[in-house]
Design a protein around this motif. Structure first.
Motif, PDB file in Angstrom:
ATOM      1  N   TRP A 293       0.839  -1.201   0.000  1.00 22.14           N
ATOM      2  CA  TRP A 293       0.000   0.000   0.000  1.00 22.14           C
ATOM      3  C   TRP A 293       0.874   1.250   0.000  1.00 22.14           C
ATOM      4  CZ3 TRP A 293      -1.001   4.560   2.351  1.00 22.14           C
ATOM      5  CH2 TRP A 293      -2.243   5.155   2.116  1.00 22.14           C
ATOM      6  N   PHE A 294       1.856   1.288   0.879  1.00 18.46           N
ATOM      7  CA  PHE A 294       2.761   2.443   0.921  1.00 18.46           C
ATOM      8  C   PHE A 294       3.552   2.558  -0.373  1.00 18.46           C
ATOM      9  CE2 PHE A 294       1.883   2.866   5.405  1.00 18.46           C
ATOM     10  CZ  PHE A 294       2.116   4.217   5.651  1.00 18.46           C
ATOM     11  N   ARG A 295       3.968   1.431  -0.938  1.00 21.32           N
ATOM     12  CA  ARG A 295       4.698   1.462  -2.207  1.00 21.32           C
ATOM     13  C   ARG A 295       3.857   2.102  -3.316  1.00 21.32           C
ATOM     14  NH1 ARG A 295       4.928  -4.156  -4.964  1.00 21.32           N
ATOM     15  NH2 ARG A 295       2.766  -3.479  -5.295  1.00 21.32           N
ATOM     16  N   ASP A 296       2.591   1.674  -3.416  1.00 24.49           N
ATOM     17  CA  ASP A 296       1.743   2.116  -4.518  1.00 24.49           C
ATOM     18  C   ASP A 296       1.184   3.514  -4.333  1.00 24.49           C
ATOM     19  OD1 ASP A 296       2.195  -0.364  -5.617  1.00 24.49           O
ATOM     20  OD2 ASP A 296       0.260  -1.210  -5.004  1.00 24.49           O
ATOM     21  N   TYR A 297       0.837   3.867  -3.084  1.00 20.86           N
ATOM     22  CA  TYR A 297       0.113   5.115  -2.866  1.00 20.86           C
ATOM     23  C   TYR A 297       0.945   6.221  -2.224  1.00 20.86           C
ATOM     24  CZ  TYR A 297      -3.740   2.040  -3.988  1.00 20.86           C
ATOM     25  OH  TYR A 297      -4.566   1.150  -4.630  1.00 20.86           O
TER      26      TYR A 297
END
Length: 401
Positions: A293-297
């Motif tokens: 999630w942190f990687r993508d957003y």
């Protein structure tokens, strides 16, 4: 009315598995009992957020209504002029309740009245919705389905963090019998493995061993200040790391198992993280739904922002700044204390150093064999365990109390 904590007692499992039977039977025959699933979720929401935790229940209702309003408003106004401003406003509003909850301890000894169990994970889901609507990946806002996604009970308190489109695909169809039997098989496996992790290994490391090594480390406090080394502190580091993994991985396995029994393939959260070859590999294996999630957003979007506005020209520096921003935000999310922020900064620096090392390996003839691979795993394991020592907050107790 009594309260129950998800996946914390034998009574909870007896109750949830008993009430799951109609859902399991329905899915076995290829039918999803939507109305019963709604009633099932409501029962467990009331048991979790009712009774003496009624304030959390009220906060949860208010939160859901607020986020529905935010996303509905964004879906209506995103095509108007100043699209970027509307998007930024929607994201800021979506995270505002979580920010208030996280910052409240700085100004008050009491917890925020708008806080409740699982607010972080619901916020991640909401922000994801806004961003994917912005990208066009989600074409229209479906309020009822969004609420089902947001309040999907098995994962509401601590994840894993699902993606709306993946959840929608599972929820709107029932798996065929062969696939569902395979899901049941996996669910049973995850339940037993979860019991081993959380109630046996997690209990041993967290309830039996950790108090012993904690007491020993505090007893050798002066030795640490004089020599910079305390073996009881090293023991605490490893013990806490094992407790953190087995307790959280066990919880995640329970949530995934119940999801599977409901015909929803929630994503896995852990994939043998202590076998990681480097820190980047570790974050592809540890709390994966949060990491991705942190990687993508956060990471990818911040990287794109820096490149689009040409704030930094060097691509290597862009990734380094993005790593720092990504992990500092992750640290602040855990809590506004120095050790959580340091934990995030530590992992950012570790990944930056790891990137330099990987580039060095490409340009130099560094040997690769089972011995160097073993050394890489050993080194990564110890780096990660040291970061968990920071994360535990025990150093705060050791130094300042």
């Amino acid at each position: 009315m009594i309260n129950i904590q998800p996946y914390e007692s034998p009574e909870y499992f007896v109750l949830i598995l008993g009430l799951l039977l109609p859902i399991i039977i329905g899915l076995f025959y290829g039918k999803r009992l939507v109305n019963y699933e709604t009633l099932f979720s409501l029962v467990f929401l009331v048991l979790t957020f009712g009774g003496d935790k009624w304030q959390q229940g009220v906060a949860l209702i208010g939160y859901v209504l607020f986020e529905l309003l935010v996303i509905f408003s964004y879906s209506k106004y995103r095509s108007k002029q100043n699209q970027t401003s509307v998007f930024v406003a929607a994201v800021l509003l979506a995270i505002a309740p979580l920010v208030v909850v996280k910052l409240t301890p700085l100004f008050s000894t009491n917890s925020s009245i708008i806080g409740f169990l699982g607010i972080s994970y619901l916020t991640f889901k909401t922000v994801q919705m806004v961003m994917e609507m912005r990208d066009g990946a989600i074409k229209e806002f479906e309020p009822v389905l969004f609420v089902r996604f947001l309040l999907f009970f098995p994962t509401i308190s601590s994840g894993p963090i699902d993606r709306f489109r993946r959840f929608k695909k599972d929820y709107q169809t029932a798996p065929d019998r062969e696939k569902y039997l395979c899901m049941i098989d996996k669910a049973v496996k995850y339940l037993f493995l979860g019991f081993l992790y959380k109630f046996i290994l997690g209990y041993f490391f967290g309830k039996i061993l950790l108090p012993i090594v904690s007491h020993a480390a505090l007893a050798h406090k002066m030795a640490f200040f004089h020599t910079g080394l305390s073996w009881p502190l090293v023991e605490y580091m490893y013990t806490y790391s094992m407790y953190l993994f087995f307790d959280f991985a066990g919880y995640s396995l329970f949530a995934i198992a119940i999801s599977y029994l409901m015909g929803i393939e929630s994503p896995m959260n852990f994939n043998q993280p202590f076998k990681s070859h480097n820190v980047k590999d570790f974050w592809n294996r540890w709390h994966m739904s949060l990491s991705f999630w942190f990687r993508d957003y956060v990471f990818m979007r911040f990287t794109f922002f820096l490149m689009k506005h040409k704030l930094i020209k060097n691509k290597l520096r862009i990734s380094q700044v993005a790593y720092l921003a990504n992990f500092l935000i992750m640290g602040f999310w855990h809590g506004v204390t120095w050790y959580y922020v340091l934990y995030g900064a530590f992992h950012a620096v570790a990944i930056i150093i790891n990137d330099y090392w990987l580039r060095f390996k490409k340009t130099h003839n560094v040997p690769h064999n089972r011995w160097t691979e073993g050394l890489a795993i050993f080194t990564t394991f110890n780096v990660v365990c040291f970061s968990f020592l920071i994360f535990s907050g025990f150093l705060n107790t050791l130094w300042f109390k």
